[in-house]
Design an enzyme around this catalytic site. Structure first.
Site, short mmCIF file in Angstrom:
data_model
loop_
_atom_site.label_atom_id
_atom_site.label_comp_id
_atom_site.label_asym_id
_atom_site.label_seq_id
_atom_site.Cartn_x
_atom_site.Cartn_y
_atom_site.Cartn_z
N LYS A 57 32.36 61.04 75.96
CA LYS A 57 33.17 60.71 76.91
C LYS A 57 32.58 62.17 78.12
O LYS A 57 32.45 61.61 79.54
CB LYS A 57 34.72 59.75 77.21
N ARG A 88 44.55 54.39 78.31
CA ARG A 88 44.64 54.09 76.85
C ARG A 88 45.23 53.23 75.84
O ARG A 88 45.44 53.30 74.75
CB ARG A 88 45.04 55.81 76.10
N ARG A 112 32.61 71.21 68.51
CA ARG A 112 32.37 71.55 69.78
C ARG A 112 33.10 72.53 70.15
O ARG A 112 33.71 72.90 69.55
CB ARG A 112 33.38 69.95 69.91
N ARG A 170 38.62 73.73 70.32
CA ARG A 170 39.99 73.42 70.82
C ARG A 170 41.79 72.99 69.72
O ARG A 170 40.73 73.11 68.64
CB ARG A 170 40.34 71.50 71.23
N ARG A 227 43.71 61.62 65.12
CA ARG A 227 43.59 60.77 66.58
C ARG A 227 42.53 59.58 66.56
O ARG A 227 42.39 58.52 67.61
CB ARG A 227 42.47 62.01 67.57
P1 AP5 Z 1 32.87 64.82 74.10
O1 AP5 Z 1 32.07 65.17 75.63
O2 AP5 Z 1 33.63 66.13 74.40
O3 AP5 Z 1 34.00 63.66 73.63
P2 AP5 Z 1 35.32 62.65 74.14
O4 AP5 Z 1 34.87 61.93 74.10
O5 AP5 Z 1 35.42 63.12 75.89
O6 AP5 Z 1 35.87 63.09 72.98
P3 AP5 Z 1 37.78 63.87 73.49
O7 AP5 Z 1 37.69 64.87 71.72
O8 AP5 Z 1 37.83 64.68 74.88
O9 AP5 Z 1 37.91 62.84 73.37
P4 AP5 Z 1 39.25 62.71 73.17
O10 AP5 Z 1 39.83 61.61 73.99
O11 AP5 Z 1 40.04 62.65 71.89
O12 AP5 Z 1 40.67 63.65 74.01
P5 AP5 Z 1 41.25 63.93 75.29
O13 AP5 Z 1 40.90 65.23 75.68
O14 AP5 Z 1 40.80 62.70 76.44
O15 AP5 Z 1 31.80 65.51 72.83
C1 AP5 Z 1 31.96 65.68 72.14
C2 AP5 Z 1 31.17 66.32 70.37
O16 AP5 Z 1 30.24 65.50 70.43
C3 AP5 Z 1 31.23 67.54 71.59
O17 AP5 Z 1 30.16 69.00 71.16
C4 AP5 Z 1 29.49 67.22 72.68
O18 AP5 Z 1 28.95 67.89 73.26
C5 AP5 Z 1 29.47 65.87 71.33
N1 AP5 Z 1 28.22 64.97 71.24
C6 AP5 Z 1 28.45 64.68 73.14
N2 AP5 Z 1 27.88 63.43 73.01
C7 AP5 Z 1 26.85 63.21 71.83
C8 AP5 Z 1 25.41 62.59 71.35
N3 AP5 Z 1 25.43 62.12 71.79
N4 AP5 Z 1 24.91 63.59 70.85
C9 AP5 Z 1 25.02 63.85 70.01
N5 AP5 Z 1 26.53 64.87 70.10
C10 AP5 Z 1 27.27 64.62 71.30
O19 AP5 Z 1 42.78 63.60 74.78
C11 AP5 Z 1 43.24 65.17 74.35
C12 AP5 Z 1 44.90 64.73 73.73
O20 AP5 Z 1 45.60 64.32 75.32
C13 AP5 Z 1 44.82 63.53 73.02
O21 AP5 Z 1 45.32 63.29 71.79
C14 AP5 Z 1 46.34 62.91 73.89
O22 AP5 Z 1 47.43 63.34 72.82
C15 AP5 Z 1 46.41 64.10 75.13
N6 AP5 Z 1 46.10 62.19 76.08
C16 AP5 Z 1 44.78 62.20 76.68
N7 AP5 Z 1 44.54 61.27 77.62
C17 AP5 Z 1 45.42 59.97 76.91
C18 AP5 Z 1 46.07 58.32 77.64
N8 AP5 Z 1 45.71 58.00 78.40
N9 AP5 Z 1 47.26 58.73 77.28
C19 AP5 Z 1 48.43 59.09 76.17
N10 AP5 Z 1 48.01 60.35 75.96
C20 AP5 Z 1 46.20 60.99 76.14
MG MG Z 2 36.85 64.90 76.69
#
Ligand code: AP5
Ligand code: MG
Length: 214
Positions: free
Chosen positions: A13, A88, A127, A160, A171
């Site tokens: 994402k 989410r 990552r 992270r 997660r």
């Molecule tokens: P990346 O683009 O970073 O993936 P992402 O989908 O953004 O994954 P996240 O881990 O950030 O999602 P998340 O939903 O768990 O975390 P968030 O910060 O939102 O890509 C991942 C890796 O893969 C990178 O190294 C990239 O280079 C590589 N990559 C990407 N695309 C690729 C491809 N096509 N091919 C190869 N490699 C690739 O949330 C963190 C925490 O915050 C949650 O656990 C929760 O506690 C809290 N939180 C956030 N939002 C909410 C919400 N709405 N409600 C409640 N709690 C929340």
């Molecule tokens: Mg992200």
């Protein structure tokens, strides 16, 4: 245009948001990035969110919805935005819909980035993200031009705390239990656009832009 990026942790994402914000001329609003920024500043919101994030659990809906709606009220979102990681839960989806409806606005499309579970764990454990602007990189799939430095802003890269294999698995469990039902929810609403996220970053970006322009 109001666009939601939906997909499991590690689906890409944040990575796809880099291209989509540039091509669509919209700002990215990432709930995870907002929580991490609040933590960096030592704000109360950050401290509250930290206890949930380090366990891989979701931050309670009430806190998350309030934070996002406040951010959406800023002038840079007047024309729309790209929501990354929000909603989410069904409760969050409804909270967002109601707030937009009050302004006679609605979600236009939901881009669902579908990736296999084994691939998600590899992506999360490799990552690195920028401490300054939160751009994501990957040791193998998407390394920075200069080791340890962000291509976009020169900031320091770090891993992270929730990207350990154990917390990443937690997660993913939370995602399948609480977030995956949104796929059907938005499909039934006729808003879902699905792309195969198992492919390379550029291919996924091309497919996403093509799917969104239809
Ligand atoms: P990346 O683009 O970073 O993936 P992402 O989908 O953004 O994954 P996240 O881990 O950030 O999602 P998340 O939903 O768990 O975390 P968030 O910060 O939102 O890509 C991942 C890796 O893969 C990178 O190294 C990239 O280079 C590589 N990559 C990407 N695309 C690729 C491809 N096509 N091919 C190869 N490699 C690739 O949330 C963190 C925490 O915050 C949650 O656990 C929760 O506690 C809290 N939180 C956030 N939002 C909410 C919400 N709405 N409600 C409640 N709690 C929340
Ligand atoms: Mg992200």
């Amino acid at each position: 245009m109001y666009l939601i990026l939906l997909g499991a942790p590690g689906a890409g994402k944040g990575t796809q948001a880099v291209t989509l914000t540039r091509e669509l001329g919209l700002v990215q609003i990432s709930s995870g990035d907002l929580f991490r920024e609040a933590q960096k500043k030592g704000a109360e919101l950050g401290l509250l969110a930290k206890s949930y994030m380090e366990k891989g659990a979701l931050v309670p809906d009430e806190i998350t919805i309030k934070m996002i709606l406040e951010r959406l009220a800023a002038p840079d979102c007047a024309r729309g935005c790209i929501l990354d990681g929000f909603p989410r839960t069904l409760e969050q989806a409804r909270g967002l819909e109601q707030a937009l409806a009050k302004q006679k606005k609605s979600i236009d499309k939901v881009l669902y980035i579908k990736v296999s579970t084994e691939e998600l764990i590899k992506r999360l454990s490799g990552r690195w993200i920028c401490r300054n602007c939160q751009t994501p990189y990957h040791v193998v799939n998407n390394p920075p031009k200069v080791a340890g430095k962000c291509d976009a802003c020169g900031g320091e890269l770090y891993q992270r705390a929730d990207d350990t294999v154990e917390t990443a698995r937690k997660r993913l469990d939370v995602y399948f239990a609480q977030t995956a039902p949104l796929i059907d929810y938005y499909r039934k609403a006729g808003k879902l656009v699905e792309v195969n996220g198992d492919r390379g970053i550029e291919e996924v970006a091309r497919e996403s832009l093509a799917a969104l322009s239809q």
